[in-house]
Design an enzyme around this catalytic site. Structure first.
Site, PDB file in Angstrom:
ATOM      1  N   SER A   1       0.826  -1.202   0.000  1.00 48.60           N
ATOM      2  CA  SER A   1       0.000   0.000   0.000  1.00 48.60           C
ATOM      3  C   SER A   1       0.870   1.266   0.000  1.00 48.60           C
ATOM      4  O   SER A   1       1.651   1.485  -0.921  1.00 48.60           O
ATOM      5  CB  SER A   1      -0.950  -0.048   1.196  1.00 48.60           C
ATOM      6  OG  SER A   1      -1.988   0.898   1.069  1.00 48.60           O
TER       7      SER A   1
ATOM      8  N   ASP B   1      -9.650  -5.212  -4.597  1.00 47.52           N
ATOM      9  CA  ASP B   1      -9.089  -4.237  -3.658  1.00 47.52           C
ATOM     10  C   ASP B   1     -10.019  -3.026  -3.596  1.00 47.52           C
ATOM     11  O   ASP B   1     -10.161  -2.296  -4.578  1.00 47.52           O
ATOM     12  CB  ASP B   1      -7.691  -3.824  -4.124  1.00 47.52           C
ATOM     13  CG  ASP B   1      -6.923  -3.024  -3.085  1.00 47.52           C
ATOM     14  OD1 ASP B   1      -7.561  -2.234  -2.359  1.00 47.52           O
ATOM     15  OD2 ASP B   1      -5.695  -3.182  -3.009  1.00 47.52           O
TER      16      ASP B   1
ATOM     17  N   HIS C   1      -7.523  -5.784  -0.257  1.00 45.78           N
ATOM     18  CA  HIS C   1      -6.342  -4.944  -0.057  1.00 45.78           C
ATOM     19  C   HIS C   1      -5.376  -5.572   0.956  1.00 45.78           C
ATOM     20  O   HIS C   1      -4.165  -5.579   0.750  1.00 45.78           O
ATOM     21  CB  HIS C   1      -6.780  -3.562   0.440  1.00 45.78           C
ATOM     22  CG  HIS C   1      -5.661  -2.586   0.540  1.00 45.78           C
ATOM     23  ND1 HIS C   1      -4.963  -2.139  -0.566  1.00 45.78           N
ATOM     24  CD2 HIS C   1      -5.113  -1.940   1.618  1.00 45.78           C
ATOM     25  CE1 HIS C   1      -4.034  -1.274  -0.181  1.00 45.78           C
ATOM     26  NE2 HIS C   1      -4.099  -1.139   1.136  1.00 45.78           N
TER      27      HIS C   1
END
Length: 273
Positions: A95, A224, A253
């Site tokens: 991320s 995601d 995610h």
């Protein structure tokens, strides 16, 4: 407890376990190095040296009010890598940590980096603008800012549902994973978390991606809900010179935690290739 005091006086917490080729893990917002538990243990047992830090203002690192931008994050990593005398390193970012990885590799990593991995990463850019018309509207990030500033105790619980796909029909919810996410988030600085929203949403990593020469593996879940695959991972893999993309239907995610067995297998294959 291992800490390093950076040149600007900020104290950074880090883990450094084992011997062998170094793997450096970079966590996402608003978490800490603990979010890599499933990878740190697995790869330590595979004979790698595993390193992960708590980004400034996050986790157990100093809650400094300054430096919550990608250039500083990358510079911090460079200081850690230099202090630990790391070479032939593989950098893995999830991320926000994916942005940190690609900025570090592009600006500081020459001669030290072997490979890089971007998992559910914010690269090349998240926010919608004239150059990124399919991006996420700024209003979404303004809402994250508002909730972080004013309601983060509840917001950090609520966010675990889309983060791990627990809002999908038939999802098997782990309260322990949710509590661990909340624990990590609440241990960090509200100032750092607030400022980091701009860093992960508005930083453009396009030129960084183009500049990277080492092999790059891009892993992204097609479901995601936090960092949409179509406008990030799918594009990022086309911008690097030596990239490979693996996308996973239905994965969320937070797949390094919920789908650790699959992710670790694909990481190991890449590390050994």
């Amino acid at each position: 407890m291992s800490t390093l005091t950076l040149k600007d006086g900020t104290e950074i917490y880090y883990k450094d376990w084992g011997k062998g080729q170094p793997l450096f893990f970079h966590h996402g917002w608003p978490l800490s190095s603990d979010d890599w538990d499933a990878q740190m243990l697995f790869f330590l047992e595979k004979g790698y040296r595993v390193i992960a830090h708590d980004r400034r203002g996050h986790g157990r690192s100093e809650q400094t009010p300054l430096g919550h931008d990608m250039d500083t994050y990358a510079s911090d990593v460079d200081e850690i890598v230099t202090a630990l005398e790391l070479k032939d390193v593989i950098h893995i970012g999830h991320s926000t940590g994916g942005g940190e990885v690609i900025r570090y590799v592009a600006q500081h990593g020459k001669g030290r980096v072997a490979k890089a991995v971007l998992i559910s990463a914010v690269t090349p850019i998240m926010v919608k603008n004239d150059n990124n018309p399919n991006g996420v509207p700024i209003s979404v990030f303004d809402d994250i800012r508002n909730n972080t500033a004013n309601h983060r105790q509840q917001f950090y619980i609520d966010l675990t549902f889309p983060f791990y796909g627990y809002n999908r029909e038939g999802a098997k919810i782990s309260e322990g994973i949710q509590r661990n996410w909340w624990r990590q988030g609440m241990s960090g600085s509200i100032k750092a978390h607030y400022d980091c929203i701009k860093a992960f949403s508005e930083t453009d990593f396009t030129e960084d991606l183009k500049a990277v020469e080492v092999p790059v593996l891009v892993l992204h879940g097609e479901d995601d809900q936090i960092v949409p695959f179509e406008t990030t991972g799918k594009i990022a893999a086309t911008l690097v010179k030596n990239g490979k993309l693996i996308s996973y239907p239905g994965f969320p995610h937070g797949m390094p935690t919920t789908e650790a067995e699959t992710i670790n297998k694909d990481l190991l294959e890449f590390f050994k290739s």
